[in-house]
Design a protein around this motif. Structure first.
Motif, PDB file in Angstrom:
ATOM      1  N   ARG A 257       0.818  -1.213   0.000  1.00 32.35           N
ATOM      2  CA  ARG A 257       0.000   0.000   0.000  1.00 32.35           C
ATOM      3  C   ARG A 257       0.850   1.260   0.000  1.00 32.35           C
ATOM      4  NH1 ARG A 257      -3.921  -2.191   4.761  1.00 32.35           N
ATOM      5  NH2 ARG A 257      -4.835  -3.946   3.616  1.00 32.35           N
ATOM      6  N   THR A 258       2.156   1.078  -0.023  1.00 35.49           N
ATOM      7  CA  THR A 258       3.064   2.221  -0.167  1.00 35.49           C
ATOM      8  C   THR A 258       4.371   1.705  -0.756  1.00 35.49           C
ATOM      9  OG1 THR A 258       4.076   4.116   0.963  1.00 35.49           O
ATOM     10  CG2 THR A 258       4.025   2.040   2.158  1.00 35.49           C
ATOM     11  N   ILE A 259       5.153   2.606  -1.336  1.00 37.21           N
ATOM     12  CA  ILE A 259       6.418   2.237  -1.969  1.00 37.21           C
ATOM     13  C   ILE A 259       7.508   3.205  -1.526  1.00 37.21           C
ATOM     14  CG2 ILE A 259       7.655   2.176  -4.191  1.00 37.21           C
ATOM     15  CD1 ILE A 259       5.192   0.924  -5.443  1.00 37.21           C
ATOM     16  N   ASN A 277       5.201   9.047 -10.542  1.00 34.79           N
ATOM     17  CA  ASN A 277       4.018   9.415 -11.328  1.00 34.79           C
ATOM     18  C   ASN A 277       3.012   8.263 -11.405  1.00 34.79           C
ATOM     19  OD1 ASN A 277       5.246  11.882 -11.737  1.00 34.79           O
ATOM     20  ND2 ASN A 277       5.964  11.394 -13.796  1.00 34.79           N
ATOM     21  N   LEU A 278       3.515   7.048 -11.525  1.00 30.47           N
ATOM     22  CA  LEU A 278       2.646   5.875 -11.526  1.00 30.47           C
ATOM     23  C   LEU A 278       1.902   5.747 -10.195  1.00 30.47           C
ATOM     24  CD1 LEU A 278       1.775   3.129 -12.879  1.00 30.47           C
ATOM     25  CD2 LEU A 278       3.690   2.122 -11.613  1.00 30.47           C
ATOM     26  N   CYS A 279       2.633   5.905  -9.104  1.00 33.04           N
ATOM     27  CA  CYS A 279       2.011   5.799  -7.785  1.00 33.04           C
ATOM     28  C   CYS A 279       0.994   6.910  -7.558  1.00 33.04           C
ATOM     29  CB  CYS A 279       3.088   5.826  -6.700  1.00 33.04           C
ATOM     30  SG  CYS A 279       4.117   4.343  -6.659  1.00 33.04           S
ATOM     31  N   LYS A 280       1.280   8.096  -8.073  1.00 32.72           N
ATOM     32  CA  LYS A 280       0.320   9.192  -7.963  1.00 32.72           C
ATOM     33  C   LYS A 280      -0.967   8.858  -8.708  1.00 32.72           C
ATOM     34  CE  LYS A 280      -0.198  14.154  -8.851  1.00 32.72           C
ATOM     35  NZ  LYS A 280       0.467  15.396  -9.342  1.00 32.72           N
ATOM     36  N   LYS A 281      -0.834   8.271  -9.876  1.00 30.16           N
ATOM     37  CA  LYS A 281      -2.006   7.879 -10.674  1.00 30.16           C
ATOM     38  C   LYS A 281      -2.877   6.891  -9.914  1.00 30.16           C
ATOM     39  CE  LYS A 281      -3.191   5.533 -15.017  1.00 30.16           C
ATOM     40  NZ  LYS A 281      -2.636   4.911 -16.258  1.00 30.16           N
ATOM     41  N   VAL A 286       4.096   7.474  -1.474  1.00 31.38           N
ATOM     42  CA  VAL A 286       5.506   7.122  -1.607  1.00 31.38           C
ATOM     43  C   VAL A 286       6.347   7.952  -0.651  1.00 31.38           C
ATOM     44  CG1 VAL A 286       5.283   6.389  -4.011  1.00 31.38           C
ATOM     45  CG2 VAL A 286       5.929   8.756  -3.512  1.00 31.38           C
ATOM     46  N   TRP A 287       7.546   7.462  -0.397  1.00 31.55           N
ATOM     47  CA  TRP A 287       8.504   8.216   0.410  1.00 31.55           C
ATOM     48  C   TRP A 287       9.902   7.894  -0.076  1.00 31.55           C
ATOM     49  CZ3 TRP A 287      11.748   5.481   3.946  1.00 31.55           C
ATOM     50  CH2 TRP A 287      11.415   4.134   4.111  1.00 31.55           C
ATOM     51  N   CYS A 288      10.846   8.727   0.280  1.00 27.52           N
ATOM     52  CA  CYS A 288      12.205   8.627  -0.235  1.00 27.52           C
ATOM     53  C   CYS A 288      13.087   7.921   0.791  1.00 27.52           C
ATOM     54  CB  CYS A 288      12.755  10.023  -0.535  1.00 27.52           C
ATOM     55  SG  CYS A 288      14.391  10.004  -1.274  1.00 27.52           S
ATOM     56  N   GLY A 289      13.623   6.768   0.398  1.00 25.32           N
ATOM     57  CA  GLY A 289      14.481   5.999   1.289  1.00 25.32           C
ATOM     58  C   GLY A 289      15.903   6.522   1.298  1.00 25.32           C
ATOM     59  N   GLY A 290      16.643   6.134   2.328  1.00 25.37           N
ATOM     60  CA  GLY A 290      18.026   6.567   2.470  1.00 25.37           C
ATOM     61  C   GLY A 290      18.997   5.409   2.366  1.00 25.37           C
ATOM     62  N   ILE A 312       4.879  10.974   2.774  1.00 21.58           N
ATOM     63  CA  ILE A 312       5.403  10.395   4.008  1.00 21.58           C
ATOM     64  C   ILE A 312       6.833  10.889   4.187  1.00 21.58           C
ATOM     65  CG2 ILE A 312       5.996   8.234   5.189  1.00 21.58           C
ATOM     66  CD1 ILE A 312       3.838   6.889   3.404  1.00 21.58           C
ATOM     67  N   PRO A 313       7.208  11.353   5.391  1.00 24.01           N
ATOM     68  CA  PRO A 313       8.582  11.818   5.602  1.00 24.01           C
ATOM     69  C   PRO A 313       9.605  10.749   5.213  1.00 24.01           C
ATOM     70  CG  PRO A 313       7.212  12.383   7.489  1.00 24.01           C
ATOM     71  CD  PRO A 313       6.386  11.493   6.612  1.00 24.01           C
TER      72      PRO A 313
END
Length: 372
Positions: A257-259, A277-281, A286-290, A312-313
């Motif tokens: 349910r999230t990527i 963009n795919l996830c937005k559609k 989504v969130w940015c991993g480190g 998501i932070p």
């Protein structure tokens, strides 16, 4: 853009605190810093975020150096690049090696944006001036972990991720949730569990977690779908998503349910934006991993997280969270849980060449055949 030279710097820094997961223990962080210069003297900087050993993906710093020096750089030097995403076709005959490709591609983005006199965030369609910052706490004694979380909460971080593994999961999460009942908390398993562990994973529903990241195998999307159907807590996929098509299939199968989008893992910023963009559609957060990055990749992550579906932070901490001194100026700073998105050209940070050379173990410069 006609590329004149590509310089690789093999660098190493010691983390302030060792980082521990069920897969490995990182005390010293090697990276490859990439400097690309074009025919007009513009330069772009990239960073390869693979690790020294293949515990996160099959790539390592050594394999990335080999792939860039012997395959990617020679091809790039023979091309005219109009737009950073052009390298996808230039490198298409070289299978996978996403982190090596991402290092080159992000350097081209920095170069392109400097030529266009635009910030990286604006060039990829970013809309935020501030991005929320999250933080990761590695496995440790529970008391130490609680103390670290308390420190990060006081520093203003908006979300905390903790690592878990079999034997360090339910009771650990229970203690942390009791200490921080309202904290935005998630757990990352780094593929430590199997379908046999479904009863335990279901018990984690008791703790109102933001998500459970990558509980099953790193190349799986089928079994994750089976688990997600039985959990209230969202599953987040990380290692399983290395291409746009992986994300498409995972969404179609309802495997998560999230990527978590990591530029290095998916082969570059262009692919990361396509996945966003795919996830937005499909209305998938989504969130940015480190990746325990130095300042160059941290700057790229900030730009990526300025896109509007990053709700998501992310794991975008301050430079001082990991390093005694970073290689970019100014260093990344978290203020009241947020990071300002640079509006300067390119990545928006300058390279501290003195610091870069201090931590450089070796370097090479690759030029077009026939040039000195």
């Amino acid at each position: 853009m006609k590329i004149e030279s590509i310089t690789l710097y093999l660098v190493e820094q010691t983390l302030k605190t060792p980082f521990v997961t069920n897969l490995g223990h990182v005390s010293n962080r090697e990276s490859i810093i990439i400097r690309i210069i074009d025919q007009d003297g513009f330069e772009g900087w990239g960073e390869v975020v693979a690790f020294t050993s293949p515990w996160y993906t099959e790539e390592t710093i050594t394999t990335c150096w080999h792939i860039i020096e012997d395959f990617l750089a020679p091809r790039l030097l023979l091309q005219v690049i109009n737009y950073p995403s052009d390298v996808e076709s230039v490198f298409k005959e070289i299978k996978r090696n996403h982190m090596a490709k991402a290092g080159i591609e992000t350097a081209l983005w920095d170069l392109y944006c400097k030529r266009q006199k635009v910030s990286l965030s604006k060039a990829i369609g970013g809309s935020r001036e501030q991005v929320d910052a999250g933080v990761v706490v590695g496995l440790d004694d529970p008391v130490n972990m609680i103390n670290k979380i308390q420190q990060h909460v006081e520093e203003g971080y908006k979300r905390v991720k903790i690592k878990i593994k079999p034997g360090n999961d339910y009771e650990l999460v229970k203690r942390i949730r009791e200490a921080f009942p309202s904290l935005s908390l998630m757990v990352d398993a780094n593929s430590a569990y199997t379908l046999d562990d479904l009863p335990l994973l279901k018990e984690l529903d008791n703790f109102q977690l933001l998500m459970i990241e990558q509980p099953l195998a790193s190349d799986d999307i089928i079994d994750h779908a089976k688990v997600q159907r039985q959990l209230q807590t969202p599953i987040c996929l990380d290692e399983s998503i290395v291409t746009f098509d992986d994300a498409r299939k995972a969404i179609e199968l309802e495997s998560c349910r999230t990527i978590n989008i990591k530029v290095g893992r998916v082969g570059g910023l262009s692919e990361a934006v396509k996945i966003h963009n795919l996830c937005k559609k499909h209305q998938i957060p989504v969130w940015c991993g480190g990746m325990l990055e130095m300042g160059i990749s941290r700057a790229v992550n900030i730009a990526l997280a300025s896109l509007d579906q990053f709700t998501i932070p992310g794991d975008i901490s301050a430079s001082s969270r990991y390093w005694h001194q970073d290689i970019t100026t100014p260093e990344v700073v978290v203020t009241n849980g947020t990071i300002s998105v640079p509006d300067g050209v390119g990545i928006g940070f300058e390279i501290n060449l003195e610091r870069l050379l201090e931590i450089t173990k070796t370097k090479i410069t690759i030029k077009k055949p026939g040039t000195l």
